[in-house]
Design a protein around this motif. Structure first.
Motif, PDB file in Angstrom:
ATOM      1  N   ASP A 204       5.906  -8.860   9.672  1.00 27.06           N
ATOM      2  CA  ASP A 204       5.070  -8.033   8.845  1.00 27.06           C
ATOM      3  C   ASP A 204       6.257  -7.001   8.322  1.00 27.06           C
ATOM      4  O   ASP A 204       7.030  -7.163   8.769  1.00 27.06           O
ATOM      5  CB  ASP A 204       3.947  -7.403   9.521  1.00 27.06           C
ATOM      6  CG  ASP A 204       2.793  -8.153   9.924  1.00 27.06           C
ATOM      7  OD1 ASP A 204       2.475  -9.424   8.993  1.00 27.06           O
ATOM      8  OD2 ASP A 204       2.095  -8.039  11.014  1.00 27.06           O
ATOM      9  N   THR A 205       5.837  -6.482   7.079  1.00 26.15           N
ATOM     10  CA  THR A 205       6.545  -5.805   6.664  1.00 26.15           C
ATOM     11  C   THR A 205       5.985  -4.273   6.287  1.00 26.15           C
ATOM     12  O   THR A 205       4.923  -4.229   6.090  1.00 26.15           O
ATOM     13  CB  THR A 205       6.975  -6.151   5.217  1.00 26.15           C
ATOM     14  OG1 THR A 205       7.300  -7.342   5.197  1.00 26.15           O
ATOM     15  CG2 THR A 205       7.762  -5.457   4.363  1.00 26.15           C
ATOM     16  N   ALA A 206       6.736  -3.125   6.601  1.00 24.82           N
ATOM     17  CA  ALA A 206       6.430  -1.879   6.679  1.00 24.82           C
ATOM     18  C   ALA A 206       7.543  -0.924   6.428  1.00 24.82           C
ATOM     19  O   ALA A 206       8.542  -1.261   6.828  1.00 24.82           O
ATOM     20  CB  ALA A 206       5.498  -1.524   7.776  1.00 24.82           C
ATOM     21  N   VAL A 207       7.362   0.272   5.889  1.00 23.64           N
ATOM     22  CA  VAL A 207       8.122   1.132   5.650  1.00 23.64           C
ATOM     23  C   VAL A 207       7.629   2.472   6.087  1.00 23.64           C
ATOM     24  O   VAL A 207       6.353   3.060   5.856  1.00 23.64           O
ATOM     25  CB  VAL A 207       8.882   1.552   4.243  1.00 23.64           C
ATOM     26  CG1 VAL A 207       9.781   2.513   4.077  1.00 23.64           C
ATOM     27  CG2 VAL A 207       9.476   0.044   3.722  1.00 23.64           C
ATOM     28  N   VAL A 208       8.379   3.423   7.001  1.00 20.79           N
ATOM     29  CA  VAL A 208       7.721   4.702   7.136  1.00 20.79           C
ATOM     30  C   VAL A 208       9.144   5.587   6.799  1.00 20.79           C
ATOM     31  O   VAL A 208      10.122   5.393   7.413  1.00 20.79           O
ATOM     32  CB  VAL A 208       7.538   4.981   8.828  1.00 20.79           C
ATOM     33  CG1 VAL A 208       7.365   6.536   8.890  1.00 20.79           C
ATOM     34  CG2 VAL A 208       6.606   4.188   9.201  1.00 20.79           C
ATOM     35  N   SER A 209       8.800   6.453   5.800  1.00 15.75           N
ATOM     36  CA  SER A 209      10.143   7.414   5.267  1.00 15.75           C
ATOM     37  C   SER A 209       9.461   8.953   5.233  1.00 15.75           C
ATOM     38  O   SER A 209       8.533   9.384   4.682  1.00 15.75           O
ATOM     39  CB  SER A 209      10.223   6.918   3.829  1.00 15.75           C
ATOM     40  OG  SER A 209      10.872   5.810   3.591  1.00 15.75           O
TER      41      SER A 209
ATOM     42  N   SER B  10       0.919  -1.200   0.007  1.00 17.45           N
ATOM     43  CA  SER B  10       0.211   0.024  -0.192  1.00 17.45           C
ATOM     44  C   SER B  10       1.024   1.290  -0.056  1.00 17.45           C
ATOM     45  O   SER B  10       2.100   1.096   0.559  1.00 17.45           O
ATOM     46  CB  SER B  10      -0.757  -0.053   1.312  1.00 17.45           C
ATOM     47  OG  SER B  10      -0.040   0.241   2.370  1.00 17.45           O
ATOM     48  N   GLU B  11       0.431   2.387  -0.315  1.00 18.19           N
ATOM     49  CA  GLU B  11       1.090   3.709  -0.237  1.00 18.19           C
ATOM     50  C   GLU B  11       0.230   4.650   0.362  1.00 18.19           C
ATOM     51  O   GLU B  11      -0.840   4.981  -0.152  1.00 18.19           O
ATOM     52  CB  GLU B  11       1.469   4.228  -1.626  1.00 18.19           C
ATOM     53  CG  GLU B  11       2.344   5.410  -1.078  1.00 18.19           C
ATOM     54  CD  GLU B  11       2.725   6.095  -2.579  1.00 18.19           C
ATOM     55  OE1 GLU B  11       2.560   5.602  -3.756  1.00 18.19           O
ATOM     56  OE2 GLU B  11       3.104   7.465  -2.590  1.00 18.19           O
TER      57      GLU B  11
ATOM     58  N   SER C 190       6.995  -1.247  -3.769  1.00 15.76           N
ATOM     59  CA  SER C 190       6.180  -0.354  -4.743  1.00 15.76           C
ATOM     60  C   SER C 190       4.654  -0.696  -4.897  1.00 15.76           C
ATOM     61  O   SER C 190       4.079  -1.577  -4.310  1.00 15.76           O
ATOM     62  CB  SER C 190       6.741  -0.231  -5.930  1.00 15.76           C
ATOM     63  OG  SER C 190       6.856  -1.123  -6.400  1.00 15.76           O
ATOM     64  N   SER C 191       3.847   0.177  -5.235  1.00 13.13           N
ATOM     65  CA  SER C 191       2.330   0.156  -5.239  1.00 13.13           C
ATOM     66  C   SER C 191       1.604   0.056  -6.605  1.00 13.13           C
ATOM     67  O   SER C 191       2.389   0.488  -7.581  1.00 13.13           O
ATOM     68  CB  SER C 191       1.709   1.258  -4.353  1.00 13.13           C
ATOM     69  OG  SER C 191       2.374   1.512  -3.023  1.00 13.13           O
ATOM     70  N   GLU C 192       0.462  -0.389  -6.731  1.00 14.35           N
ATOM     71  CA  GLU C 192      -0.171  -0.607  -7.902  1.00 14.35           C
ATOM     72  C   GLU C 192      -1.622  -0.500  -7.616  1.00 14.35           C
ATOM     73  O   GLU C 192      -2.041  -1.178  -6.686  1.00 14.35           O
ATOM     74  CB  GLU C 192       0.399  -2.044  -8.254  1.00 14.35           C
ATOM     75  CG  GLU C 192      -0.444  -2.923  -9.592  1.00 14.35           C
ATOM     76  CD  GLU C 192      -0.441  -2.129 -10.837  1.00 14.35           C
ATOM     77  OE1 GLU C 192      -1.592  -1.570 -10.948  1.00 14.35           O
ATOM     78  OE2 GLU C 192       0.266  -2.059 -11.566  1.00 14.35           O
ATOM     79  N   ASP C 193      -2.279   0.364  -8.700  1.00 13.74           N
ATOM     80  CA  ASP C 193      -3.529   0.769  -8.414  1.00 13.74           C
ATOM     81  C   ASP C 193      -4.614  -0.621  -8.660  1.00 13.74           C
ATOM     82  O   ASP C 193      -5.685  -0.795  -8.145  1.00 13.74           O
ATOM     83  CB  ASP C 193      -4.019   1.608  -9.439  1.00 13.74           C
ATOM     84  CG  ASP C 193      -5.442   2.280  -9.307  1.00 13.74           C
ATOM     85  OD1 ASP C 193      -5.562   2.200  -8.077  1.00 13.74           O
ATOM     86  OD2 ASP C 193      -5.801   2.855 -10.062  1.00 13.74           O
ATOM     87  N   PHE C 194      -3.912  -1.813  -9.314  1.00 15.12           N
ATOM     88  CA  PHE C 194      -4.618  -2.972  -9.441  1.00 15.12           C
ATOM     89  C   PHE C 194      -5.207  -3.653  -8.117  1.00 15.12           C
ATOM     90  O   PHE C 194      -6.269  -4.205  -8.149  1.00 15.12           O
ATOM     91  CB  PHE C 194      -3.816  -3.950 -10.064  1.00 15.12           C
ATOM     92  CG  PHE C 194      -4.701  -5.227 -10.693  1.00 15.12           C
ATOM     93  CD1 PHE C 194      -5.324  -5.379 -11.697  1.00 15.12           C
ATOM     94  CD2 PHE C 194      -4.233  -6.633  -9.896  1.00 15.12           C
ATOM     95  CE1 PHE C 194      -6.103  -6.515 -12.014  1.00 15.12           C
ATOM     96  CE2 PHE C 194      -4.717  -7.616 -10.400  1.00 15.12           C
ATOM     97  CZ  PHE C 194      -5.764  -7.733 -11.258  1.00 15.12           C
ATOM     98  N   GLY C 195      -4.506  -3.176  -6.936  1.00 16.62           N
ATOM     99  CA  GLY C 195      -4.823  -3.715  -5.649  1.00 16.62           C
ATOM    100  C   GLY C 195      -6.132  -3.104  -5.235  1.00 16.62           C
ATOM    101  O   GLY C 195      -6.969  -4.108  -4.507  1.00 16.62           O
ATOM    102  N   THR C 196      -6.512  -2.054  -5.916  1.00 18.71           N
ATOM    103  CA  THR C 196      -8.125  -1.661  -5.537  1.00 18.71           C
ATOM    104  C   THR C 196      -9.129  -2.433  -5.922  1.00 18.71           C
ATOM    105  O   THR C 196     -10.137  -2.709  -5.492  1.00 18.71           O
ATOM    106  CB  THR C 196      -8.284  -0.165  -6.328  1.00 18.71           C
ATOM    107  OG1 THR C 196      -7.212   0.581  -5.819  1.00 18.71           O
ATOM    108  CG2 THR C 196      -9.509   0.305  -5.871  1.00 18.71           C
TER     109      THR C 196
ATOM    110  N   THR D 145       4.297   6.065   3.543  1.00 17.00           N
ATOM    111  CA  THR D 145       4.368   4.832   4.217  1.00 17.00           C
ATOM    112  C   THR D 145       3.976   3.482   3.314  1.00 17.00           C
ATOM    113  O   THR D 145       3.288   3.819   2.459  1.00 17.00           O
ATOM    114  CB  THR D 145       3.717   4.740   5.667  1.00 17.00           C
ATOM    115  OG1 THR D 145       2.203   4.510   5.306  1.00 17.00           O
ATOM    116  CG2 THR D 145       3.692   6.106   6.452  1.00 17.00           C
ATOM    117  N   ARG D 146       4.426   2.419   3.426  1.00 16.35           N
ATOM    118  CA  ARG D 146       3.955   1.303   2.608  1.00 16.35           C
ATOM    119  C   ARG D 146       3.937   0.063   3.534  1.00 16.35           C
ATOM    120  O   ARG D 146       4.658   0.027   4.804  1.00 16.35           O
ATOM    121  CB  ARG D 146       5.411   0.811   1.892  1.00 16.35           C
ATOM    122  CG  ARG D 146       5.941   1.910   0.967  1.00 16.35           C
ATOM    123  CD  ARG D 146       5.281   2.259  -0.265  1.00 16.35           C
ATOM    124  NE  ARG D 146       5.480   3.498  -0.779  1.00 16.35           N
ATOM    125  CZ  ARG D 146       5.506   3.909  -2.168  1.00 16.35           C
ATOM    126  NH1 ARG D 146       5.058   2.740  -3.043  1.00 16.35           N
ATOM    127  NH2 ARG D 146       5.754   4.729  -2.449  1.00 16.35           N
ATOM    128  N   SER D 147       3.089  -0.771   3.375  1.00 20.27           N
ATOM    129  CA  SER D 147       2.475  -1.932   4.141  1.00 20.27           C
ATOM    130  C   SER D 147       1.676  -2.980   3.343  1.00 20.27           C
ATOM    131  O   SER D 147       1.457  -2.446   2.146  1.00 20.27           O
ATOM    132  CB  SER D 147       2.002  -1.650   5.367  1.00 20.27           C
ATOM    133  OG  SER D 147       0.846  -0.947   5.177  1.00 20.27           O
TER     134      SER D 147
END
Ligand SMILES: [Zn+2]
Ligand SMILES: [Zn+2]
Length: 387
Positions: free
Chosen positions: A225-230, A178-179, A326-332, A253-255
């Motif tokens: 779990d995996t996450a990033v806070v930048s 996610s972004e 990275s993120s992808e709108d397909f997730g929606t 942030t990403r998760s």
């Protein structure tokens, strides 16, 4: 159609699309071009779904099954540096993410399926606008995409130049993150740089916040779990000899799960407000969801992996690859409809150091993988809607 003709047709489509890139929600010429090609194949074409999106339907036989195949349409705002006969003719825009190749691949699948007619049911070819800002999938859904054009399952593909050309990679569950974006506005009390004791210094507070935010991933998120806070930007009032009144921190942030997304948001808010309160500054915390995580459904991932093996062989398929942050709108789409996203390797050089990455101004989709992608999509349909 002879194979050489098919390859030539794919190249012609791709080069035209590469030459005429359009960015998010402005894909009007692109949409016209796709609609014409799809109509010429005999498909039933519906335009202007989510602004510039397209759904083209192909029904063979009386089967009830419906499969959705999706490609994204938008280019990015970047000036192309590559020199091709088909280089971008739209200044400041280019297909640097390979969506020209994705559209071509889906046109190719439509061509193969409309000629082979080797299935029983309906295929919907979904061309979505505005993948880059993560808004196109929702725009199509807001336009009643799935009410008007229901699908049982949906499949998508993204090219990946860092993976060997012609290989297919996927995994069950979170494949792309996610972004979320955030803005933290800290309001202190400006003062002369020589007299900090009569002000409230938001820059010192910001420094503490930036460090404290790093404890979310290391101390709050489950290590499994995996996450990033930048934190990626910091802005002040910009006067060298004055303590600023305002500091703004921006970041992303990403998760991979809605639970972790929520945890990050809640912890960030508490940390920012708590630290500001502690030092007597005001805090305004803004947090927005830009992309959903892309979570592949188990059954659909097995089908995609099987289709991939049938097309490129066992040795060129990894059905349990590492996820990407990275993120992808397909997730929606996948939040609502069972489906699977795969990566199609598209390395444009054997030497890793020479590979031109996505979003680079020299990027050019690898034409040699167009047919592989089209056959992969056609194979999913053959498996799922077998006669
Ligand atoms: Zn992109
Ligand atoms: Zn992309």
């Amino acid at each position: 159609m002879r194979n050489i003709d098919f390859k030539n047709q794919l190249n012609e489509w791709r080069h035209y699309l590469h030459m005429h890139p359009e960015s998010a929600f402005e894909e009007r010429n692109t949409s016209e071009y796709l609609a014409k090609a799809l109509t010429d194949m005999g498909l039933e074409v519906h335009k202007n779904i989510g602004e510039t999106g397209i759904v083209a339907n192909l029904t063979i036989g009386d089967g009830k099954g419906i499969i959705g195949l999706r490609a994204d349409m938008d280019a990015i705002n970047l000036t192309e540096k590559g020199q091709h006969l088909y280089s971008s003719q739209n200044p400041g825009k280019m297909h640097a993410c390979g969506h020209d190749g994705h559209m071509t691949t889906l046109l190719g699948a439509a061509k193969l399926l409309s000629e082979r007619k080797n299935f029983n049911g309906t295929v919907r070819f979904i061309f979505q606008p505005a993948e880059e800002p993560g808004k196109g999938a929702m725009a199509m859904m807001d336009d009643k995409l799935f009410e008007r054009f229901p699908v049982d399952e949906i499949y998508g593909m993204h090219n990946m130049p860092q993976l060997p050309a012609g290989t297919i990679w996927t995994k069950v569950g979170g494949i792309m993150a996610s972004e979320d974006n955030f803005v933290i506005r800290i309001k202190g009390k400006g003062a002369h740089a020589s007299a900090p004791h009569i002000g409230v210094d938001p820059l010192v507070i910001a420094a503490e916040i930036i460090l404290a935010l790093q404890t979310i991933v290391s101390r709050n998120v489950n290590p499994i779990d995996t996450a990033v806070v930048s934190c990626t930007e910091i802005h002040t009032d910009g006067i060298r000899n004055a303590i600023p009144t305002n500091v703004e921190i921006k970041g992303d942030t990403r998760s991979f799960t809605p639970e972790v997304q929520k945890l990050i948001e809640d912890r960030m808010k508490r940390i920012c407000e708590g630290i500001c309160d502690f030092y007597g500054a005001e805090c305004q915390f803004e947090y927005t969801h830009e992309f959903s995580p892309t979570l592949n459904w188990e059954k659909c991932t097995e089908i995609a992996a099987q289709a991939a093996r049938n097309i490129v062989g066992d040795e060129n398929v990894n059905a349990n690859c590492d996820p990407m942050m990275s993120s992808e709108d397909f997730g929606t789409f996948l939040q609502r409809i069972p489906g699977c996203l795969v990566f199609l390797g598209g390395a444009n050089s054997d030497n890793k150091n020479d590979v031109i990455p996505l979003h680079n101004s020299l990027y050019d989709y690898n034409d040699s993988i167009l047919e592989t992608g089209a056959e992969f999509f056609a194979e999913i349909v053959r498996i799922r809607l077998s006669k």
